[in-house]
Design a protein around this motif. Structure first.
Motif, PDB file in Angstrom:
ATOM      1  N   ALA A  46      -3.843   2.006  -3.697  1.00  9.53           N
ATOM      2  CA  ALA A  46      -4.318   1.840  -2.462  1.00  9.53           C
ATOM      3  C   ALA A  46      -5.293   0.584  -2.306  1.00  9.53           C
ATOM      4  O   ALA A  46      -5.317  -0.187  -1.411  1.00  9.53           O
ATOM      5  CB  ALA A  46      -5.231   3.076  -2.164  1.00  9.53           C
ATOM      6  N   ARG A  47      -5.831   0.371  -3.605  1.00 15.19           N
ATOM      7  CA  ARG A  47      -6.814  -0.944  -3.563  1.00 15.19           C
ATOM      8  C   ARG A  47      -5.755  -2.203  -3.578  1.00 15.19           C
ATOM      9  O   ARG A  47      -6.177  -3.151  -2.822  1.00 15.19           O
ATOM     10  CB  ARG A  47      -7.470  -0.942  -5.238  1.00 15.19           C
ATOM     11  N   LEU A  48      -4.632  -2.120  -4.318  1.00 10.27           N
ATOM     12  CA  LEU A  48      -3.697  -3.178  -4.243  1.00 10.27           C
ATOM     13  C   LEU A  48      -3.009  -3.514  -3.138  1.00 10.27           C
ATOM     14  O   LEU A  48      -2.781  -4.565  -2.401  1.00 10.27           O
ATOM     15  CB  LEU A  48      -2.573  -3.145  -5.108  1.00 10.27           C
ATOM     16  N   ALA A  49      -3.212  -2.498  -2.204  1.00  7.88           N
ATOM     17  CA  ALA A  49      -2.250  -2.475  -0.911  1.00  7.88           C
ATOM     18  C   ALA A  49      -3.582  -2.752   0.185  1.00  7.88           C
ATOM     19  O   ALA A  49      -3.076  -2.901   1.445  1.00  7.88           O
ATOM     20  CB  ALA A  49      -1.819  -0.928  -0.400  1.00  7.88           C
ATOM     21  N   GLY A  50      -4.598  -3.149  -0.262  1.00  8.69           N
ATOM     22  CA  GLY A  50      -5.593  -3.801   0.784  1.00  8.69           C
ATOM     23  C   GLY A  50      -6.618  -2.596   1.577  1.00  8.69           C
ATOM     24  O   GLY A  50      -7.263  -2.946   2.302  1.00  8.69           O
ATOM     25  N   TYR A  51      -6.413  -1.431   1.029  1.00  8.92           N
ATOM     26  CA  TYR A  51      -7.058  -0.243   1.788  1.00  8.92           C
ATOM     27  C   TYR A  51      -8.612  -0.627   1.699  1.00  8.92           C
ATOM     28  O   TYR A  51      -9.118  -0.722   0.457  1.00  8.92           O
ATOM     29  CB  TYR A  51      -7.047   1.019   1.248  1.00  8.92           C
TER      30      TYR A  51
ATOM     31  N   SER B 239      -5.033   6.970   4.847  1.00  5.73           N
ATOM     32  CA  SER B 239      -6.236   6.307   4.434  1.00  5.73           C
ATOM     33  C   SER B 239      -7.072   7.255   3.841  1.00  5.73           C
ATOM     34  O   SER B 239      -6.768   8.725   3.737  1.00  5.73           O
ATOM     35  CB  SER B 239      -6.861   5.864   5.570  1.00  5.73           C
ATOM     36  N   TYR B 240      -8.386   7.123   3.251  1.00  7.39           N
ATOM     37  CA  TYR B 240      -9.393   8.063   2.814  1.00  7.39           C
ATOM     38  C   TYR B 240      -8.895   9.225   2.054  1.00  7.39           C
ATOM     39  O   TYR B 240      -8.285   8.922   0.968  1.00  7.39           O
ATOM     40  CB  TYR B 240     -10.167   8.283   4.290  1.00  7.39           C
ATOM     41  N   ASN B 241      -8.814  10.428   2.641  1.00 12.75           N
ATOM     42  CA  ASN B 241      -8.804  11.618   1.721  1.00 12.75           C
ATOM     43  C   ASN B 241      -7.398  11.578   1.486  1.00 12.75           C
ATOM     44  O   ASN B 241      -7.044  12.562   0.372  1.00 12.75           O
ATOM     45  CB  ASN B 241      -9.354  12.811   2.430  1.00 12.75           C
ATOM     46  N   ALA B 242      -6.470  11.183   2.199  1.00 10.75           N
ATOM     47  CA  ALA B 242      -5.013  11.468   1.936  1.00 10.75           C
ATOM     48  C   ALA B 242      -4.648  10.751   0.814  1.00 10.75           C
ATOM     49  O   ALA B 242      -3.730  11.170   0.384  1.00 10.75           O
ATOM     50  CB  ALA B 242      -4.230  10.775   3.234  1.00 10.75           C
ATOM     51  N   VAL B 243      -5.393   9.640   0.302  1.00  6.85           N
ATOM     52  CA  VAL B 243      -4.882   9.006  -1.094  1.00  6.85           C
ATOM     53  C   VAL B 243      -5.086   9.974  -2.447  1.00  6.85           C
ATOM     54  O   VAL B 243      -4.314  10.175  -3.039  1.00  6.85           O
ATOM     55  CB  VAL B 243      -5.917   7.870  -1.264  1.00  6.85           C
TER      56      VAL B 243
ATOM     57  N   TYR C 187       8.125  10.588   3.684  1.00  6.03           N
ATOM     58  CA  TYR C 187       7.457   9.396   3.335  1.00  6.03           C
ATOM     59  C   TYR C 187       6.896   9.796   1.731  1.00  6.03           C
ATOM     60  O   TYR C 187       6.968   9.054   0.928  1.00  6.03           O
ATOM     61  CB  TYR C 187       6.244   9.104   4.023  1.00  6.03           C
ATOM     62  N   GLY C 188       6.544  10.975   1.854  1.00 10.84           N
ATOM     63  CA  GLY C 188       6.007  11.568   0.430  1.00 10.84           C
ATOM     64  C   GLY C 188       6.983  11.400  -0.736  1.00 10.84           C
ATOM     65  O   GLY C 188       6.791  10.885  -1.972  1.00 10.84           O
ATOM     66  N   THR C 189       8.218  11.904  -0.515  1.00 11.76           N
ATOM     67  CA  THR C 189       9.419  11.947  -1.506  1.00 11.76           C
ATOM     68  C   THR C 189       9.735  10.377  -1.947  1.00 11.76           C
ATOM     69  O   THR C 189       9.750  10.416  -3.053  1.00 11.76           O
ATOM     70  CB  THR C 189      10.487  12.655  -0.795  1.00 11.76           C
ATOM     71  N   LYS C 190       9.807   9.410  -0.842  1.00 13.09           N
ATOM     72  CA  LYS C 190      10.197   8.294  -1.384  1.00 13.09           C
ATOM     73  C   LYS C 190       9.024   7.471  -2.076  1.00 13.09           C
ATOM     74  O   LYS C 190       9.341   6.750  -3.012  1.00 13.09           O
ATOM     75  CB  LYS C 190      10.189   7.370   0.032  1.00 13.09           C
ATOM     76  N   PHE C 191       7.790   7.812  -1.446  1.00 16.76           N
ATOM     77  CA  PHE C 191       6.623   7.251  -2.518  1.00 16.76           C
ATOM     78  C   PHE C 191       6.527   7.881  -3.719  1.00 16.76           C
ATOM     79  O   PHE C 191       6.294   6.860  -4.582  1.00 16.76           O
ATOM     80  CB  PHE C 191       5.227   7.738  -1.620  1.00 16.76           C
ATOM     81  N   ILE C 192       6.787   8.936  -3.842  1.00 17.72           N
ATOM     82  CA  ILE C 192       6.866   9.236  -5.358  1.00 17.72           C
ATOM     83  C   ILE C 192       7.670   8.666  -6.310  1.00 17.72           C
ATOM     84  O   ILE C 192       7.345   8.346  -7.671  1.00 17.72           O
ATOM     85  CB  ILE C 192       6.895  11.107  -5.282  1.00 17.72           C
ATOM     86  N   LYS C 193       8.741   8.602  -5.921  1.00 17.45           N
ATOM     87  CA  LYS C 193       9.737   7.506  -6.716  1.00 17.45           C
ATOM     88  C   LYS C 193       9.352   6.272  -6.953  1.00 17.45           C
ATOM     89  O   LYS C 193       9.246   5.940  -8.141  1.00 17.45           O
ATOM     90  CB  LYS C 193      11.121   7.736  -5.766  1.00 17.45           C
ATOM     91  N   LEU C 194       8.779   5.410  -5.736  1.00 20.02           N
ATOM     92  CA  LEU C 194       8.194   4.382  -6.258  1.00 20.02           C
ATOM     93  C   LEU C 194       6.904   4.636  -6.891  1.00 20.02           C
ATOM     94  O   LEU C 194       6.838   3.497  -7.812  1.00 20.02           O
ATOM     95  CB  LEU C 194       7.757   3.715  -4.897  1.00 20.02           C
TER      96      LEU C 194
ATOM     97  N   VAL D 116       3.288  -0.496  -3.672  1.00 14.09           N
ATOM     98  CA  VAL D 116       2.139  -1.052  -3.158  1.00 14.09           C
ATOM     99  C   VAL D 116       2.657  -1.493  -1.673  1.00 14.09           C
ATOM    100  O   VAL D 116       1.809  -0.907  -0.638  1.00 14.09           O
ATOM    101  CB  VAL D 116       1.655  -2.301  -3.793  1.00 14.09           C
ATOM    102  N   GLU D 117       3.638  -2.208  -1.254  1.00 15.18           N
ATOM    103  CA  GLU D 117       4.191  -2.368  -0.219  1.00 15.18           C
ATOM    104  C   GLU D 117       4.385  -1.053   0.838  1.00 15.18           C
ATOM    105  O   GLU D 117       4.038  -1.096   2.016  1.00 15.18           O
ATOM    106  CB  GLU D 117       5.338  -3.204  -0.364  1.00 15.18           C
ATOM    107  N   TYR D 118       4.751  -0.123   0.121  1.00 12.08           N
ATOM    108  CA  TYR D 118       5.038   1.204   0.823  1.00 12.08           C
ATOM    109  C   TYR D 118       3.634   1.578   1.353  1.00 12.08           C
ATOM    110  O   TYR D 118       3.780   2.160   2.497  1.00 12.08           O
ATOM    111  CB  TYR D 118       5.773   2.228  -0.058  1.00 12.08           C
ATOM    112  N   MET D 119       2.728   1.655   0.589  1.00 17.76           N
ATOM    113  CA  MET D 119       1.456   2.329   0.924  1.00 17.76           C
ATOM    114  C   MET D 119       0.705   1.287   2.347  1.00 17.76           C
ATOM    115  O   MET D 119       0.319   1.735   3.184  1.00 17.76           O
ATOM    116  CB  MET D 119       0.471   2.283  -0.035  1.00 17.76           C
ATOM    117  N   ARG D 120       1.172  -0.037   2.178  1.00 15.04           N
ATOM    118  CA  ARG D 120       0.650  -0.763   3.280  1.00 15.04           C
ATOM    119  C   ARG D 120       1.529  -0.401   4.436  1.00 15.04           C
ATOM    120  O   ARG D 120       0.877  -0.300   5.507  1.00 15.04           O
ATOM    121  CB  ARG D 120       1.031  -2.092   2.918  1.00 15.04           C
TER     122      ARG D 120
END
Length: 482
Positions: free
Chosen positions: A45-50, A91-95, A127-134, A78-82
């Motif tokens: 999240a930090r790298l993604a600029g949150y 954002s926030y608690n979802a991270v 989205y969750g499934t794709k993100f976990i792979k990344l 990182v791009e996916y989280m952006r």
């Protein structure tokens, strides 16, 4: 130190697939711990600029993090989280809640099946499934395991510092006050990159038991060692765990829905400004905060109670004294109200009465505040320049904040200003003056830069007599070009 251990049978290492679900929640209360899964999520999240994960309060950690992960700012994870922040509002608690939903690294997969609501609605299954792979790809390619191994000593120091204060919290109070034991686990997690942020989150298991997480920030470093405000930590952990009892009771009573919306509508704009956008949320927050004050009335001194009360009033919960008084009625008649759920009809009446009298309550708080202003604690100077200066020397290494009364001199509480983390300078707390009227910060400044820092009221800055600031104080200045 006690750790939470999750046991898995037949763990599937297929990315995006769930491990065999753990049957039930953690039992009882766990000790505070740094969770590397949560750290991994906050790093991405930090790298993604949150903005909420750009803290500079812990340079011993964040400077190392920024240097290590600088080559991975464009990594697909990182791009996916952006993208998800823009598309779903992630954002926030979802991270951090996604972190604890996963198995331990190096093989990260869901501990329970992803749903449209778990681990949090902004993730969802697709989205969750794709993100976990990344994320698995990021963990391997960025050598996260090696990075965390280098942080082991710091993590241990942090866990001990938090654990020492956590041990002083009366965890038996929750069952006494709410009339029942928590159904499931209460799990505090220390977030190294949270800065001043604190979040809550739940994981619901197939047997309907729940692990309730308190993701704790609000700390920094002093002389290279972890430091945090013990009073803030105590109040925040009590706050987060009160949600374990208040939310189920209030949300389980359908008769509260309309009164809660009346309360929200009577003061909607100040609540929306804090991201409290509906009656349910405002009602939960009201009685969680009121319960924290009831805890302090039993466990702390009058000064601590007054500080917390006025902090909540300052956060626009202007009906807080009335809510605390209402919970006093609950505490005084436990024969009639054996548990918190049995008290919800009186809470419905409170909502209706408060909404009808909101102008009177607002005027009452304003009059009380005016009476207190003359004797309140104030910041009187920023040295060696005046607050608002536009030509501060960027080579300056110290800034002193001076107060009009001697303080206790044991803690501090700051936050980023309106400009966010981009305007927050790097600093470390050096010391209080001998007479305890000033606090000196060691700072690192850059030329031609706008800086802000908020000195927070109602928290650590307090006199031995319990006198505190009634309002935040914004430090703002600009450095000159070299």
């Amino acid at each position: 130190m006690k750790k939470i251990v999750f046991l898995f049978t037949g763990l599937m290492i297929v990315l995006g697939a769930a491990a065999k679900p753990k049957a039930t929640a953690t039992t009882g209360v766990s000790e505070p711990a740094v969770d590397r899964r949560v750290e991994l999520m906050t790093i991405v999240a930090r790298l993604a600029g949150y903005p909420e994960y750009q803290s500079k309060f812990t340079p011993a950690y964040t400077d190392s993090l920024d240097a290590w992960f600088a080559p991975y700012k464009e990594h697909p994870a990182v791009e996916y989280m952006r993208m998800m922040r823009e598309r779903t509002g992630l954002s926030y608690n979802a991270v951090p809640i996604m972190g604890v939903y996963l198995t331990d690294p190096p093989h990260l997969c869901p501990r329970l099946p992803l749903t449209e609501m778990q681990p949090e609605s902004r993730w969802g299954v697709k989205y969750g499934t794709k993100f976990i792979k990344l994320l698995n790809k990021f963990y391997k390619e960025a050598r996260c395991g090696e990075f965390f191994a280098r942080q082991d000593s710091l993590f241990t120091q942090v866990e001990k510092a938090f654990g020492d204060v956590f041990a002083e919290i009366d965890m038996g109070w929750f069952a006494r006050f709410f009339g029942k034991e928590a159904q499931g686990g209460m799990v505090p997690v220390v977030g190294m990159g949270f800065g001043g942020g604190n979040y809550g989150g739940d994981i619901v298991y197939p047997d309907s038991t729940v692990d309730r997480y308190a993701f704790m920030g609000s700390w920094g470093m002093r002389d290279g060692k972890p430091y945090f405000d013990p009073e803030m930590f105590r109040n925040t952990i009590v706050h987060e765990f009160c949600h374990s009892f208040v939310n189920p009771a209030l949300e389980g009573d359908a008769e509260l829905a309309r009164p809660a919306e009346r309360l929200f509508s009577a003061y909607a704009e100040p609540m929306r400004a804090q991201a409290y956008g509906d009656g349910k949320t405002v009602l939960n927050e009201t009685f969680v905060r009121a319960a924290v004050i009831r805890y302090l009335m039993e466990q702390a001194d009058t000064a601590a109670v007054d500080k917390e009360m006025w902090m909540q009033i300052g956060r626009r919960f202007i009906w807080m004294p009335e809510a605390v008084e209402l919970l006093g009625e609950y505490e005084a008649d436990r024969e009639k109200y054996p548990d918190f759920r049995s008290f919800t009809p009186r809470i419905a009446e409170f909502c209706n009465e408060t909404a009808a009298q909101i102008d009177t309550i607002r005027a009452r708080r304003a009059a009380e505040k005016e009476r207190m202003k003359a004797n309140a604690l104030h910041v009187i100077a920023i040295e060696p320049f005046g607050n608002g200066a536009q030509d501060v020397d960027p080579k300056l290494t110290e800034i002193t904040i001076r107060f009009d009364k001697p303080l206790v001199g044991r803690g501090y509480a700051f936050n980023a200003g309106p400009g966010g983390e981009a305007t927050l300078f790097k600093f470390d707390v050096k010391n209080y003056s001998k007479d305890k009227t000033a606090l000196t910060l060691a700072v690192e400044l850059e030329p031609n830069h706008e800086y802000e820092l908020v000195v927070l009221h109602g928290l650590s800055f307090v006199t031995p007599e319990g006198i505190h600031m009634l309002e935040d104080y914004l430090v703002k200045f600009r450095t000159r070009a070299e």
